[in-house]
Design an enzyme around this catalytic site. Structure first.
Site: not given
Ligand code: PGA
Length: 240
Positions: A10, A12, A88, A90, A154, A160, A196
């Site tokens: 990904n 991003k 996701h 985010e 996730e 992150g 991560s």
């Protein structure tokens, strides 16, 4: 059933890493391990043209219409995408995507013959209050559970942040998610871990029976690190 490992990159809101489209790119799929890449919308055509297996980072649930800035699932499929990320964290946090919106996207993706990777996971606060399983169960309960769907656990607190779920924490949740699936999908559905993932933790996570691969963010932007994660998956798979 034997589930083929899947390692997804990904990228991003970042450009394609150097060499991503070269002949010896670590982002090319492999006979033992599927490799998907998720570039920005602008980089989709180049990645498809380079022969990678490509997905979009999001897609709208409607086929067309007045949705400024969005791209629909049939458009992604027509452009040559194989997959799409749905939900996701985010997108859930930054774009207000609710469980219902994510489910509608997954339905639209399946109808467009895409292979959606639907992301679920709890926040640090949820885990502190021991609500992680309830949150994930609710996220899963809304979804169209059909054979082309891929799930990604996730935990939001691991994305992150450098904090990975321990292999035991991840396996416990993956086994729980698998138990929520209809009986005829339980052994065939791939459940990826994300948060991560890096070369140093890939092997111990992949050794867990219910972890079928990864959705990799930060480390997927470093071709050497990504190659190392892929090589770990290939080595484990071919040693079985
Ligand atoms: P990360 O991101 O690997 O940088 O934690 C994972 C993801 O957001 O899919």
């Amino acid at each position: 059933m034997d589930r083929k490992p899947l390692i997804a990159a990904n990228w991003k809101m970042n450009s394609a890493p150097a060499g991503a489209y070269s002949e010896d790119s670590p982002y090319r799929t492999h006979s033992a391990v599927d490799i998907y890449v998720f570039p920005t919308f602008l980089d989709l055509p180049a990645a498809i043209h380079a022969g990678l297996i490509v997905g979009a980072q999001c897609g709208h649930s409607e086929a067309s219409g007045a949705h400024t800035g969005d791209v629909s699932m049939p458009m992604l499929a027509a452009a040559g995408c194989h997959s799409v990320l749905c939900g996701h964290s985010e997108r859930r946090a930054g774009h207000g995507e609710t469980n219902e919106i994510v489910a509608a996207q997954a339905i639209a993706a399946l109808e467009a013959k895409l292979h959606p990777i639907v992301c679920v996971g709890e926040t640090a606060q949820d885990r502190d209050h021991k609500k992680e399983k309830g949150i994930v169960e609710k996220q899963i309960s809304c979804l169209p559970l059909e054979s082309n769907i891929i799930l990604a656990y996730e935990p939001v607190w691991a994305i992150g942040t450098g904090k990975t779920a321990s292999p035991e924490q991840a396996e416990e949740m993956h086994a729980f998610i698998r138990s929520l699936l209809p009986a005829d999908m339980r052994s065939s559905t791939r459940i990826l871990y994300g948060g991560s993932v890096k070369p140093a933790n890939a092997e111990e996570l992949l050794r867990k029976p219910d972890i079928d691969g990864f959705l990799v963010g930060g480390a997927s932007l470093d071709p050497a690190a990504f190659r190392s994660i892929v090589m770990t998956a290939i080595a484990l798979k071919t040693s079985l």
